[in-house]
Design a protein around this motif. Structure first.
Motif, PDB file in Angstrom:
ATOM      1  N   UNK A 247       0.830  -1.210   0.000  1.00  0.00           N
ATOM      2  CA  UNK A 247       0.000   0.000   0.000  1.00  0.00           C
ATOM      3  C   UNK A 247       0.868   1.266   0.000  1.00  0.00           C
ATOM      4  N   UNK A 248       1.981   1.246   0.761  1.00  0.00           N
ATOM      5  CA  UNK A 248       2.844   2.427   0.821  1.00  0.00           C
ATOM      6  C   UNK A 248       3.503   2.701  -0.531  1.00  0.00           C
ATOM      7  N   UNK A 249       3.928   1.624  -1.199  1.00  0.00           N
ATOM      8  CA  UNK A 249       4.547   1.835  -2.509  1.00  0.00           C
ATOM      9  C   UNK A 249       3.561   2.463  -3.480  1.00  0.00           C
ATOM     10  N   UNK A 250       2.348   1.997  -3.485  1.00  0.00           N
ATOM     11  CA  UNK A 250       1.336   2.588  -4.366  1.00  0.00           C
ATOM     12  C   UNK A 250       1.030   4.031  -3.967  1.00  0.00           C
ATOM     13  N   UNK A 251       0.911   4.237  -2.634  1.00  0.00           N
ATOM     14  CA  UNK A 251       0.582   5.591  -2.178  1.00  0.00           C
ATOM     15  C   UNK A 251       1.696   6.578  -2.504  1.00  0.00           C
ATOM     16  N   UNK A 252       2.965   6.175  -2.351  1.00  0.00           N
ATOM     17  CA  UNK A 252       4.083   7.087  -2.666  1.00  0.00           C
ATOM     18  C   UNK A 252       4.116   7.413  -4.147  1.00  0.00           C
TER      19      UNK A 252
ATOM     20  N   UNK B 121       3.647  11.250  -5.398  1.00  0.00           N
ATOM     21  CA  UNK B 121       4.704  11.979  -6.120  1.00  0.00           C
ATOM     22  C   UNK B 121       4.241  12.403  -7.508  1.00  0.00           C
ATOM     23  N   UNK B 122       3.496  11.564  -8.167  1.00  0.00           N
ATOM     24  CA  UNK B 122       3.005  11.938  -9.499  1.00  0.00           C
ATOM     25  C   UNK B 122       1.998  13.079  -9.405  1.00  0.00           C
ATOM     26  N   UNK B 123       1.145  13.039  -8.389  1.00  0.00           N
ATOM     27  CA  UNK B 123       0.196  14.142  -8.219  1.00  0.00           C
ATOM     28  C   UNK B 123       0.927  15.449  -7.911  1.00  0.00           C
TER      29      UNK B 123
ATOM     30  N   UNK C  43      10.602   2.740  -2.153  1.00  0.00           N
ATOM     31  CA  UNK C  43      11.032   3.820  -3.055  1.00  0.00           C
ATOM     32  C   UNK C  43      10.715   3.504  -4.506  1.00  0.00           C
ATOM     33  N   UNK C  44       9.896   4.359  -5.180  1.00  0.00           N
ATOM     34  CA  UNK C  44       9.659   4.177  -6.616  1.00  0.00           C
ATOM     35  C   UNK C  44      10.784   4.838  -7.425  1.00  0.00           C
TER      36      UNK C  44
ATOM     37  N   UNK D 194      11.232  14.440  -8.691  1.00  0.00           N
ATOM     38  CA  UNK D 194      10.403  13.877  -7.612  1.00  0.00           C
ATOM     39  C   UNK D 194      11.282  13.495  -6.420  1.00  0.00           C
ATOM     40  N   UNK D 195      10.761  13.708  -5.232  1.00  0.00           N
ATOM     41  CA  UNK D 195      11.441  13.383  -3.979  1.00  0.00           C
ATOM     42  C   UNK D 195      10.476  12.569  -3.077  1.00  0.00           C
ATOM     43  N   UNK D 196      10.412  11.245  -3.249  1.00  0.00           N
ATOM     44  CA  UNK D 196       9.460  10.437  -2.471  1.00  0.00           C
ATOM     45  C   UNK D 196       9.867  10.219  -1.017  1.00  0.00           C
ATOM     46  N   UNK D 197      11.071  10.624  -0.623  1.00  0.00           N
ATOM     47  CA  UNK D 197      11.509  10.371   0.759  1.00  0.00           C
ATOM     48  C   UNK D 197      10.651  11.090   1.790  1.00  0.00           C
ATOM     49  N   UNK D 198      10.066  12.212   1.407  1.00  0.00           N
ATOM     50  CA  UNK D 198       9.180  12.898   2.350  1.00  0.00           C
ATOM     51  C   UNK D 198       7.989  12.015   2.721  1.00  0.00           C
ATOM     52  N   UNK D 199       7.379  11.425   1.704  1.00  0.00           N
ATOM     53  CA  UNK D 199       6.242  10.530   1.952  1.00  0.00           C
ATOM     54  C   UNK D 199       6.675   9.252   2.665  1.00  0.00           C
ATOM     55  N   UNK D 200       7.867   8.753   2.310  1.00  0.00           N
ATOM     56  CA  UNK D 200       8.364   7.528   2.949  1.00  0.00           C
ATOM     57  C   UNK D 200       8.632   7.767   4.426  1.00  0.00           C
ATOM     58  N   UNK D 201       9.152   8.975   4.768  1.00  0.00           N
ATOM     59  CA  UNK D 201       9.371   9.288   6.174  1.00  0.00           C
ATOM     60  C   UNK D 201       8.071   9.300   6.965  1.00  0.00           C
TER      61      UNK D 201
END
Length: 489
Positions: free
Chosen positions: A66-71, A75-77, A149-150, A173-180
């Motif tokens: 779920x987290x991978x999909x959500x990130x 990030x795309x949005x 991480x995507x 894109x910087x997905x680390x914010x969402x991953x944190x």
């Protein structure tokens, strides 16, 4: 120079070890798995813990997916939103000078979430401080970031004013914010779940200890039974299943105590039976054989005196003394035959069983003329083995003796028949019977033990008038047929 190895001195033990043949290795006995030595409570807790671990692994897998999909979606949005904001900013500041426009873009989009924007001029040089990264208080570990991480995406947007390209905006894109954020949520959830499961396992451990406590008491009770302590009883537990087990245990303990008491009584009877038989034999020898021997001695002395007299011996007197001696000898022979039959029926095994039983009843008729004895022993084989024949003989003998001696019966009827692979014996009388407080004497105990040793049944019933003894002894029909060739024919 290379050093040569110095041989070690060998003692007697070394010589013996060299001379002895190599020992054959013993086959290793496979040891039991460690979990088989665990207690029931430990096994149940281990099962619950394994279920918790499995549930935790499944939950982690679901969270990662779920987290991978959500990130990716987030990030795309954010990337699409920032692209629209950059285009709007360029359109609003189209009339401004080029340097001011580039600096405004660099300052405005420096602290965005999920994306980073690098503004460059027409020559490719960064505007302002370049790509800035805000400080984060919590950082996800590398292994967790690698799971979620995507792929990093970059978009290059040209900055055009008045139909002229004055620079570019590179959006990364910087997905680390969402991953944190996801890591912080997962860590809090894991910590709460760990505390709940630890409390649940502790409560389960205590509850199982209380629930399974009757098993420990049951084991202690079985140990006491093994040590022949049949007074142990278990308390009634609150659990229904253990209540049934405790009740059955107490019933078994009571049954064992009763059997032990019965065996004690029987052992006491058996200890006195031999002495009682010897006492009866001694009394009979003294009361019956003593007077006969004295009479023989007196007759012999009389014959001696008649023969030693000076006159011619009186033949009539000699004949009378001889007749007396013959009568005494006949009486001694009868008493001796009765005594031997009581100790061991000499005809048993020599003649058919039915004839032995008929002779037994005729002997009772001779000794008790006031009682009528009848017997039905038709259809029996010649014999069913020494033990079975002796048991039937002794049971009829003891039952008939009790009917005459204690029941004061006038009529006694004995019957033995073979039916359905068993010998069925019944002895009925019309005596006074027995009262409700009638105890079990040595004779009845002996019959019951004899019949029980042959896996038979012994029943003593009261009837009006008198009593009836019913005995059933299983026998081998083939053995009976083999013992009676005429019956087989």
């Amino acid at each position: 120079m290379s050093a040569r190895p110095v041989p070690l001195a060998s003692g007697p033990d070394d010589v013996r070890s060299q001379a002895a043949p190599a020992a054959v290795p013993r086959r290793a006995v496979p040891s039991a798995p460690p979990w088989k030595r665990w207690s029931t409570r430990a096994r149940l807790v281990a099962v619950v813990l394994a279920i918790d671990v499995l549930a935790a692994l499944i939950s982690c897998g679901v969270i990662v997916l779920n987290a991978r999909t959500a990130v990716t979606v987030e990030t795309r949005a954010s990337l699409a939103t920032v692209e629209a904001l950059v285009a709007d900013t360029i359109r609003l500041l189209e009339a401004a000078p080029s340097e001011r426009l580039l600096q405004t873009l660099d300052l405005r989009f420096q602290v965005l979430r999920h994306v980073r924007i690098a503004v460059r001029d027409a020559a490719g040089a960064p505007v302002g401080g370049g790509l800035g990264r805000p400080r984060r208080e919590k950082l996800a570990p590398a292994w967790f970031a690698d799971l979620i991480l995507p792929g990093i995406e970059q978009h290059e947007l040209p900055i055009v004013t008045a139909g002229r390209v004055i620079g570019s905006a590179r959006i990364t894109t910087q997905p680390m914010d969402e991953i944190d954020e996801i890591w912080g949520y997962a860590r809090a959830l894991a910590l709460a779940t760990l505390c709940i499961n630890a409390a649940m396992l502790a409560a389960l451990y205590l509850a199982l200890g209380r629930v399974l406590a009757p098993l420990g008491r049951l084991a202690d009770g079985l140990t006491q039974l093994e040590r022949h302590d049949y007074t142990v009883r278990l308390e009634t537990p609150s659990t229904r299943e253990f209540t049934v087990i405790a009740a059955r245990f107490n019933q078994v303990a009571e049954a064992l105590a009763a059997v032990r008491a019965a065996n004690g009584r029987l052992n006491r009877h058996l200890l006195t039976a031999q002495d009682d038989e010897r006492r009866r034999t001694a009394l009979e020898l003294h009361d019956e054989f003593g007077p006969c021997l004295f009479a023989l001695e007196a007759s012999a002395a009389s014959i001696g005196r008649i023969a030693a007299g000076p006159a011619e011996p009186d033949r009539d007197r000699l004949a009378a003394r001889a007749s007396e001696i013959a009568a005494i000898v006949a009486q001694v022979q009868g008493r001796n035959r009765d005594l031997l039959n009581r100790l061991r029926p000499h005809a048993l095994g020599q003649v058919p069983l039915s004839e032995c039983l008929a002779l037994l009843l005729r002997d009772f008729s001779r000794r008790h003329p006031g009682t009528t004895f009848t017997g039905r022993f038709d259809g029996l084989a010649r014999g069913y083995g020494d033990l079975a024949d002796l048991t039937v003989f002794r049971c009829i003998q003891e039952s008939t003796t009790n009917a005459v001696r204690h029941g004061r019966a006038v009529q006694v009827a004995a019957e033995v028949r073979e039916e359905a692979g068993a010998l069925h014996v019944s002895v009925a009388d019309d005596g006074v019977g027995f009262g409700p407080d009638h105890g079990t004497g040595l004779g009845l105990s002996g019959m019951r033990e004899r019949v029980g040793a042959l896996d038979g049944t012994f029943v003593l019933d009261k009837r009006s008038p008198g009593a009836v003894v019913r005995i059933s002894i299983p026998v081998d029909p083939q053995r009976g047929e083999d013992a009676n060739p005429a019956r087989s024919a």
